[in-house]
Design a protein around this motif. Structure first.
Motif, PDB file in Angstrom:
ATOM      1  N   ALA A  19      24.521  23.974 -45.386  1.00  9.25           N
ATOM      2  CA  ALA A  19      25.039  22.599 -45.347  1.00  9.25           C
ATOM      3  C   ALA A  19      24.178  21.740 -44.426  1.00  9.25           C
ATOM      4  O   ALA A  19      23.788  20.626 -44.782  1.00  9.25           O
ATOM      5  CB  ALA A  19      26.489  22.605 -44.889  1.00  9.25           C
ATOM      6  N   LEU A  20      23.887  22.253 -43.254  1.00  8.94           N
ATOM      7  CA  LEU A  20      23.094  21.487 -42.295  1.00  8.94           C
ATOM      8  C   LEU A  20      21.686  21.215 -42.832  1.00  8.94           C
ATOM      9  O   LEU A  20      21.170  20.092 -42.734  1.00  8.94           O
ATOM     10  CB  LEU A  20      23.009  22.242 -40.969  1.00  8.94           C
ATOM     11  N   ARG A  21      21.100  22.225 -43.421  1.00 13.84           N
ATOM     12  CA  ARG A  21      19.757  22.061 -43.976  1.00 13.84           C
ATOM     13  C   ARG A  21      19.746  21.036 -45.104  1.00 13.84           C
ATOM     14  O   ARG A  21      18.815  20.246 -45.232  1.00 13.84           O
ATOM     15  CB  ARG A  21      19.264  23.385 -44.551  1.00 13.84           C
ATOM     16  N   ALA A  22      20.779  21.089 -45.927  1.00 13.83           N
ATOM     17  CA  ALA A  22      20.843  20.154 -47.057  1.00 13.83           C
ATOM     18  C   ALA A  22      20.954  18.727 -46.540  1.00 13.83           C
ATOM     19  O   ALA A  22      20.255  17.822 -47.016  1.00 13.83           O
ATOM     20  CB  ALA A  22      22.041  20.499 -47.937  1.00 13.83           C
ATOM     21  N   ILE A  23      21.803  18.526 -45.565  1.00  7.38           N
ATOM     22  CA  ILE A  23      21.966  17.181 -45.028  1.00  7.38           C
ATOM     23  C   ILE A  23      20.694  16.735 -44.313  1.00  7.38           C
ATOM     24  O   ILE A  23      20.284  15.578 -44.395  1.00  7.38           O
ATOM     25  CB  ILE A  23      23.184  17.138 -44.085  1.00  7.38           C
TER      26      ILE A  23
END
Lengths: 146, 146
Positions: free
Chosen positions: A11-15
DNA sequence: TCTTTCCCGACTATTATGGTCAAGTAGGAA
DNA sequence: TTCCTACTTGACCATAATAGTCGGGAAAGA
């Protein structure tokens, strides 16, 4: 222990990826998945969930994809982690062996320590915006993938 | 997330219990299990593992039981957690999605943040000795079970 | 209307956690 | 020396959380 789950990291990487493409139109799931090495079907699930947080939004169709709603310096890692790991509301002991029925009635020698650790972690998470992460990546001079 | 496993909590509680009985001879597993609400067979496994850390030791037979090797002010929560959660030695990325093969070769925008969080947590764990926990429990005036 | 992309629900696989159980061994007491 | 008590050891099992997969559907636009 103390290591975020893969889901959290994805999730963090995607954002982070969306943040890098701010104001460049929607980014396709397939692109994010490729750039950040995330299994695409899983990422679909994750991003879809994240829409409920108001952090991201999406558009369908040919030029569709996901995009950040707020600017990268107004979204923190803490915002994301808090949303993904929010617990069902409870009035029980948050630091104890048993969440539902604390054998010590919520009062044990350890609870203040657990609370302080959690606080310390989220202090850091809240202070880290996605703009910070972008800046940090550039400072290090690491190979930029975009 | 950020919440220690029950095994960790049981271990800490058990050692806490031993610390309270320092210099009073060995404490039986059954006593610890009862006082701290821990399933006895599970506690047997845990305490047995902890012997390898040098923090506790045991004696068999009628007056047998477990006891602390060092004084409670020389054993920290960090010592226990580090021992129980020690990871097989690795030179790989410690902060990444994949521990064995980091898709970013160990260099990602998040790694320094993860490291700082881990550090902040263990700062607190290391600063908390079992003597501190005993003192803390007494300060609060909570009902003492012994 | 056709393609592209997100949407959504159900389903599955793997792993970590949280235990249990049985047979054994050592230490003392009687 | 016998017997009881308590730790020892290894294997085993149950459940839940994690980490996905899969297939069809629905909007947006070319």
């Amino acid at each position: 222990m103390l290591v975020p789950t893969k889901k959290n990291q994805y999730a963090l990487r995607a954002i982070f990826e969306l943040a890098k493409h701010m104001d460049q139109g929607p980014v396709k799931i397939s692109e994010i998945a490729a750039t950040q090495s995330i299994p695409q079907p899983f990422l679909e699930v994750i991003l879809n969930q994240l829409k409920a947080s108001g952090i991201v939004n999406s558009k369908r169709g040919f030029f569709g994809g996901y995009f950040l709603v707020k600017s990268p310096d107004r979204v923190s890692v803490g915002d994301v982690l808090r949303f993904l790991n929010r617990e069902p509301p409870t009035t029980d002991c948050i630091a104890c062996v048993s969440k539902t029925s604390c054998p010590f009635d919520g009062r044990c020698a350890f609870s203040s320590m657990w609370i302080r650790v959690k606080q310390a972690a989220f202090d850091i998470y809240d202070q880290t915006s996605f703009q910070d992460l972008i800046d940090r990546e550039q400072d290090t001079g690491w190979p930029d993938k975009q």
